[in-house]
Design an enzyme around this catalytic site. Structure first.
Site, PDB file in Angstrom:
ATOM      1  N   LYS A  53       0.836  -1.205   0.000  1.00 44.22           N
ATOM      2  CA  LYS A  53       0.000   0.000   0.000  1.00 44.22           C
ATOM      3  C   LYS A  53       0.870   1.255   0.000  1.00 44.22           C
ATOM      4  O   LYS A  53       0.632   2.181  -0.767  1.00 44.22           O
ATOM      5  CB  LYS A  53      -0.940   0.000   1.215  1.00 44.22           C
ATOM      6  CG  LYS A  53      -2.115  -0.941   1.020  1.00 44.22           C
ATOM      7  CD  LYS A  53      -2.900  -1.203   2.290  1.00 44.22           C
ATOM      8  CE  LYS A  53      -3.959  -2.267   2.034  1.00 44.22           C
ATOM      9  NZ  LYS A  53      -4.653  -2.707   3.246  1.00 44.22           N
ATOM     10  N   GLN A  97      -4.588  -1.225   9.367  1.00 47.15           N
ATOM     11  CA  GLN A  97      -4.559  -2.562   8.776  1.00 47.15           C
ATOM     12  C   GLN A  97      -5.235  -3.565   9.713  1.00 47.15           C
ATOM     13  O   GLN A  97      -4.874  -3.673  10.882  1.00 47.15           O
ATOM     14  CB  GLN A  97      -3.091  -2.961   8.508  1.00 47.15           C
ATOM     15  CG  GLN A  97      -2.936  -4.282   7.782  1.00 47.15           C
ATOM     16  CD  GLN A  97      -3.542  -4.263   6.380  1.00 47.15           C
ATOM     17  OE1 GLN A  97      -3.341  -3.334   5.613  1.00 47.15           O
ATOM     18  NE2 GLN A  97      -4.287  -5.298   6.049  1.00 47.15           N
ATOM     19  N   ASP A 120     -11.031   3.355   4.034  1.00 45.31           N
ATOM     20  CA  ASP A 120     -11.487   1.965   3.897  1.00 45.31           C
ATOM     21  C   ASP A 120     -13.005   1.907   3.717  1.00 45.31           C
ATOM     22  O   ASP A 120     -13.545   0.882   3.331  1.00 45.31           O
ATOM     23  CB  ASP A 120     -11.107   1.167   5.162  1.00 45.31           C
ATOM     24  CG  ASP A 120      -9.953   0.214   4.909  1.00 45.31           C
ATOM     25  OD1 ASP A 120      -9.677  -0.092   3.730  1.00 45.31           O
ATOM     26  OD2 ASP A 120      -9.328  -0.229   5.894  1.00 45.31           O
TER      27      ASP A 120
END
Ligand code: NDP
Length: 285
Positions: A53, A97, A120
């Site tokens: 990422k 994460q 997200d």
């Protein structure tokens, strides 16, 4: 012959667009769109995801800031970091994460992220906005699936879409996005009594189950378009192999178009994270 929906090609188009828009953003505001990635603990798969990422973010002209915290980080310490990032003007997107170590409450943590920085798309405010059909930050994997479907089929209006799986991160937001695109949507889950009968009616079939090659030829209508979200590691002929939820060899000859695993939905997820960071940055300026 079916079309292979190439996630590598489509994701690089998305990333090129992000790169161009990020450069424009920099010219306009003198600041790069900023993505903070928070990793708690040493989970090897999470470490790879985070590395990928941050690498993609940098390549795309975003400012990527990585925070690595030890496994035993307390909820209070993590909350303080989130609060700091929520208030940082150079951070437009925050990604924690998942999964988190067991002693930390994921739901509470997601709710602590400022909704406008929730790249997200998991914050209840964004989930609610999506289900109301309003503008919001949308979860990256289903967003990536939608981009692939629209590139392949154009207007999705009136099509019957069947989603197998109802998780909060894939199945449910996928169904909401398909509904927003004017599909007729059926969601299949582990308690559905006649799954094959339903999925055989699909013009669009999205598999997000987490069960290796479960969707065989008896699940699909000839000519349908298949998106395989599943990522499963199996052992075959003594080797570790990555397979989807769809039995590709069996289904591919029957369908109009299908995503491979690997090289399908996976690369789209990361590209959509970069896209969301840019969207968030624009909304904050
Ligand atoms: P979850 O385990 O959270 O959800 C799986 C869903 O599948 C559940 O809703 C479950 O139903 C349903 N299900 C399980 N077994 C059956 C069955 N036999 N028949 C019908 N439905 C069933 O998984 P995720 O949604 O998080 O992930 C799904 C897959 O996608 C995984 O392989 C994951 O690795 C992959 N993934 C890939 C991503 C990418 O970037 N490509 C990103 C995210 C996930 P119920 O609710 O009733 O239990």
């Amino acid at each position: 012959m079916s079309t292979r929906i190439d996630g590598k090609v489509i994701s690089s188009q998305v990333l090129e667009e992000v790169k161009k828009d990020a450069a424009e953003f920099y010219q306009q505001f003198g600041i790069k769109p900023g993505l903070a990635v928070v990793l708690v603990g040493e989970d090897p798969a999470s470490q790879v995801y985070v590395r990928n990422k941050t690498a993609r973010a940098t390549e795309s002209g975003l400012n990527s800031i990585e925070y690595r915290l030890p496994e035993d980080t307390s909820e209070q310490t993590l909350n303080l970091l989130i609060e700091k990032l929520n208030n940082a003007p150079d951070v437009h997107g925050i990604l924690v994460q998942l999964p988190l170590p067991d002693h930390l409450d994921e739901e509470k943590l997601i709710a602590a992220i400022a909704p406008e920085k929730d790249v997200d798309g998991f914050h209840p405010v964004n989930v609610g906005a999506l289900s109301l059909g309003k503008k919001s930050l949308v979860p990256c994997t289903p967003q990536g699936c939608m981009i692939m479907l629209e590139k392949t089929l154009g207007d999705l209006s009136g099509k019957h879409a069947v989603v197998v799986g109802r998780s909060n991160i894939v199945g449910k937001p996928m169904a909401s996005l398909l509904l927003k695109a004017n599909c007729t949507v059926t969601v299949i889950h582990s308690r559905t009594t006649n799954p094959k009968q339903l999925s055989q009616q699909a013009d669009i079939l999205v598999a997000a189950v987490g069960s290796p090659e479960m969707i065989g030829k008896d699940w699909v209508k000839p000519g349908c378009t298949v998106i395989d979200v599943g990522i499963n590691v199996i052992e075959r002929e003594g080797k570790r192999k990555l397979v989807g939820d769809v039995n590709y060899a069996e289904v591919e000859p029957l369908v109009n178009a299908i995503t491979p695993v690997p090289g399908g939905v996976g690369p789209m997820t990361i590209a959509c994270l970069m896209r969301n960071t840019l969207i968030a940055a624009r909304q904050q300026h």
